[in-house]
Structure formats: structure tokens, C-alpha cells
Design an enzyme around this catalytic site. Structure first.
Site, short mmCIF file in Angstrom:
data_model
loop_
_atom_site.label_atom_id
_atom_site.label_comp_id
_atom_site.label_asym_id
_atom_site.label_seq_id
_atom_site.Cartn_x
_atom_site.Cartn_y
_atom_site.Cartn_z
N ARG A 1 -9.04 -13.29 -38.26
CA ARG A 1 -7.66 -13.28 -38.13
C ARG A 1 -7.05 -11.89 -37.33
NH1 ARG A 1 -4.23 -13.36 -43.69
NH2 ARG A 1 -5.37 -11.57 -44.05
N ARG B 1 0.20 -13.46 -58.87
CA ARG B 1 -1.06 -13.28 -58.71
C ARG B 1 -2.00 -13.12 -59.97
NH1 ARG B 1 -3.21 -11.13 -53.00
NH2 ARG B 1 -1.15 -11.44 -51.89
N LYS C 1 -1.16 -19.74 -46.07
CA LYS C 1 0.27 -19.48 -46.75
C LYS C 1 1.31 -18.92 -46.01
CE LYS C 1 -1.61 -17.07 -49.89
NZ LYS C 1 -3.00 -16.96 -49.59
N ARG D 1 -11.13 -9.29 -52.41
CA ARG D 1 -10.09 -10.00 -52.63
C ARG D 1 -10.25 -11.54 -53.01
NH1 ARG D 1 -8.49 -8.52 -47.62
NH2 ARG D 1 -6.95 -10.09 -47.15
N ARG E 1 -6.18 -6.42 -39.20
CA ARG E 1 -5.75 -5.84 -40.44
C ARG E 1 -6.83 -5.03 -40.82
NH1 ARG E 1 -2.57 -10.06 -44.49
NH2 ARG E 1 -3.94 -8.81 -46.08
P1 ADP Z 1 -4.16 -11.18 -49.15
O1 ADP Z 1 -3.75 -12.56 -49.68
O2 ADP Z 1 -5.19 -11.69 -47.88
O3 ADP Z 1 -5.05 -10.39 -50.15
P2 ADP Z 1 -1.72 -10.03 -48.72
O4 ADP Z 1 -1.13 -9.88 -47.31
O5 ADP Z 1 -0.99 -11.13 -49.47
O6 ADP Z 1 -3.15 -10.54 -48.28
O7 ADP Z 1 -1.63 -8.78 -49.58
C1 ADP Z 1 -2.37 -7.60 -49.05
C2 ADP Z 1 -2.58 -6.69 -50.38
O8 ADP Z 1 -1.43 -6.46 -50.96
C3 ADP Z 1 -3.29 -7.17 -51.39
O9 ADP Z 1 -4.71 -7.03 -51.30
C4 ADP Z 1 -2.81 -6.47 -52.74
O10 ADP Z 1 -3.45 -5.16 -52.75
C5 ADP Z 1 -1.20 -6.46 -52.46
N1 ADP Z 1 -0.52 -7.42 -53.11
C6 ADP Z 1 0.17 -8.58 -52.35
N2 ADP Z 1 0.54 -9.25 -53.32
C7 ADP Z 1 0.52 -8.89 -54.53
C8 ADP Z 1 0.76 -9.06 -55.83
N3 ADP Z 1 1.48 -10.07 -56.14
N4 ADP Z 1 0.23 -8.30 -56.83
C9 ADP Z 1 -0.44 -7.24 -56.44
N5 ADP Z 1 -0.77 -7.05 -55.47
C10 ADP Z 1 -0.39 -7.46 -54.37
P1 ADP Z 2 -2.96 -16.77 -45.92
O1 ADP Z 2 -1.64 -16.09 -45.71
O2 ADP Z 2 -3.07 -17.55 -46.81
O3 ADP Z 2 -3.83 -15.51 -46.34
P2 ADP Z 2 -2.84 -17.12 -42.86
O4 ADP Z 2 -1.55 -18.00 -42.63
O5 ADP Z 2 -2.73 -15.63 -42.77
O6 ADP Z 2 -3.43 -17.26 -44.51
O7 ADP Z 2 -3.93 -17.61 -42.10
C1 ADP Z 2 -5.30 -16.80 -42.22
C2 ADP Z 2 -5.83 -17.08 -40.64
O8 ADP Z 2 -6.27 -18.33 -40.63
C3 ADP Z 2 -5.18 -16.68 -39.48
O9 ADP Z 2 -5.99 -16.20 -38.75
C4 ADP Z 2 -4.77 -18.06 -39.08
O10 ADP Z 2 -4.36 -17.96 -37.72
C5 ADP Z 2 -5.73 -18.90 -39.43
N1 ADP Z 2 -5.21 -20.55 -39.93
C6 ADP Z 2 -4.41 -20.73 -40.49
N2 ADP Z 2 -4.03 -21.89 -41.02
C7 ADP Z 2 -5.15 -22.40 -40.38
C8 ADP Z 2 -5.58 -23.83 -40.33
N3 ADP Z 2 -5.08 -25.09 -40.76
N4 ADP Z 2 -6.71 -24.02 -39.50
C9 ADP Z 2 -7.65 -23.13 -38.78
N5 ADP Z 2 -7.19 -21.76 -38.95
C10 ADP Z 2 -6.19 -21.43 -39.71
#
Ligand code: ADP
Ligand code: ADP
Length: 213
Positions: free
Chosen positions: A125, A91, A15, A165, A154
Site C-alpha cells: 500500500r 474494534r 474498507k 495488527r 505508512r
Molecule cells: P489498520 O486498519 O490498517 O490497522 P487504520 O488506519 O484503521 O489502520 O488504523 C491505524 C491505527 O489507528 C490502528 O493500528 C490503531 O492503533 C488506531 N485505531 C484506528 N481505529 C481504532 C479503533 N477503533 N480503536 C482503537 N484504535 C484504533
Molecule cells: P483497509 O482500509 O481495509 O485497510 P485499503 O482500502 O486501504 O484497505 O486497501 C489496502 C490496499 O489494498 C491498498 O493499497 C489498496 O490500493 C489495495 N486494494 C484495495 N482493494 C483492493 C482489491 N479489491 N484488489 C486489490 N487491491 C486492493
């Protein structure tokens, strides 16, 4: 008017990676709740009388930050944007209902990947602390040595936090995706492809659905 795009999918679906491309190509705002919350980790939310007193405490536990906090962030960001790609929200069902009251959507993109791929992508990542750009130890290594050496992991990309998650995603967010299946802008994209392959499908989907908007 610029397109209003929602992008959904499990952790690691791409994403963030694809949202940056969408924002560049279509000139829309990348609105990401994860990014906004990371910038406000220490914000005092004790007046809400909830389990923890800061967003960061929920994030480290892998739990969702309370809706009241997140809804306000999204509403303010969407109000200011002329066209957006919304990433990381909604979410759960209550957030989806709140979003219905804030705006209409032209495109709802869903990136599909397996749980195994999620874990592999997230534990590998790495983030550039200067630009916020995401890389991967195996799949996306930066060419620039200076960038390569300053990459960090991270705090919540450890295996344990990732599994937590993903459980929250399956329980609370997957049902929200189902809710959008009947939306006229709904499209599923195979997220297991290369980043360029995913991007090609996304462009086609946006161009077909955002025409005339
Ligand atoms: P990921 O999708 O890998 O969990 P994000 O960077 O999108 O990572 O979000 C990191 C953290 O921020 C989540 O684990 C949650 O604690 C919080 N967060 C993000 N978006 C939302 C949301 N829409 N509602 C509640 N918590 C959120
Ligand atoms: P999200 O925001 O959905 O959690 P990210 O864009 O942060 O996902 O991608 C998660 C990890 O996977 C990052 O380290 C990114 O470089 C890698 N990644 C993203 N898209 C691809 C893909 N199509 N193939 C392989 N690795 C990917």
C-alpha cells in the site's frame, strides 16, 4: 435520511478504498478512526494515565488506541453527520457496546479476505499525502506521474506492524463481527475480487437494505 453504514473486515480488505466510493455515490460522510487518529497523533492524552501519552505511540506499536479517546472521536463525528460510512470502528466488544448507544445502523458490510491477501495488500500500500487516497505498488498504480512520485508508505505498513495488527484483529475485532451476524442489515462481500467487483456487490447490498431509509 441518508443511509447509516458500517464497513468491517481485516486490514487491507478494502474498507478505505470502498468507503470513498460509498461516500461519493450516496452523499454520506466517511468517518474513519484511523484517519482521525493520524490527524491527532501528537494529542496529549497523559491526563488519562495510560500506557502512552499520545495516540501516535499506540499506532506505531500496532496496538489499539484507548477506547475513551476513540469513542469520543466517533460520537462527535456521527453527531454531525447526516448518513455515514463508518470505517475502523468498532474494534472490540466495548466499542461495539458504545456504538449501540450512539446510533442505529441500516447496513453492516463485512469484507472477507485471507490473511495472506491482507499482508500482500498492506505491505504494497502507498498513500498520496496530498489527498489521502490509497494506491498499491502492483494493483493500483496512479496514472498521473506527479502523484506516482509523491506516494509514501505508512509507518505502520511494515511487515512486522501488519502482523501485529492482524493478530489484534483476530483476537478482538473478529468476535465483534460475529456479534452483527443477526443484524438485519448484515451482508458479507467477497473482498478478494477486483475493486470494481467488490464495488458492484456493495452497491447492490446497500440499495437492497437502505431502501426507504
Ligand atoms: P489498520 O486498519 O490498517 O490497522 P487504520 O488506519 O484503521 O489502520 O488504523 C491505524 C491505527 O489507528 C490502528 O493500528 C490503531 O492503533 C488506531 N485505531 C484506528 N481505529 C481504532 C479503533 N477503533 N480503536 C482503537 N484504535 C484504533
Ligand atoms: P483497509 O482500509 O481495509 O485497510 P485499503 O482500502 O486501504 O484497505 O486497501 C489496502 C490496499 O489494498 C491498498 O493499497 C489498496 O490500493 C489495495 N486494494 C484495495 N482493494 C483492493 C482489491 N479489491 N484488489 C486489490 N487491491 C486492493
Amino acid at each position: 435520511m441518508e443511509p447509516r453504514i458500517l464497513i468491517m473486515g481485516p486490514q487491507g480488505a478494502g474498507k478505505g478504498t470502498q468507503s470513498r466510493r460509498i461516500a461519493d455515490e450516496y452523499g454520506v460522510e466517511h468517518v474513519t478512526t484511523g484517519g482521525a487518529l493520524r490527524a491527532n497523533k501528537q494529542k496529549d492524552i497523559s491526563h488519562l494515565g495510560l500506557e502512552y501519552d499520545t495516540p501516535g505511540a499506540y499506532m506505531e506499536a500496532g496496538e489499539l488506541v484507548p477506547d475513551a479517546v476513540v469513542d469520543a472521536i466517533v460520537e462527535a463525528a456521527l453527531d454531525e453527520a447526516d448518513g455515514f460510512v463508518l470505517d475502523g470502528y468498532p474494534r472490540n466488544a466495548d466499542q461495539a457496546a458504545a456504538l449501540d448507544g450512539m446510533t442505529d445502523l441500516d447496513v453492516v458490510l463485512v469484507l472477507d479476505i485471507s490473511r495472506e491477501t491482507s499482508v500482500e495488500r498492506l505491505t504494497g500500500r502507498r498513500v498520496d499525502p496530498e489527498t489521502g487516497e490509497n494506491y498499491h505498488v502492483e494493483f493500483d498504480v496512479p496514472d498521473d506521474e506527479v502523484v506516482r512520485e509523491r506516494l509514501v508508505q505508512r509507518e505502520d505498513d511494515t511487515r512486522e506492524a501488519v502482523e501485529t495488527r492482524l493478530d489484534v484483529f483476530e483476537d478482538e475485532t473478529a468476535p465483534v463481527i460475529d456479534r452483527y451476524r443477526d443484524h438485519e442489515g448484515y451482508v458479507e462481500v467477497d473482498g478478494e475480487q477486483s475493486p470494481d467487483g467488490v464495488w458492484a456487490d456493495i452497491r447492490t447490498a446497500i440499495d437492497e437494505r437502505a431502501k426507504g431509509s
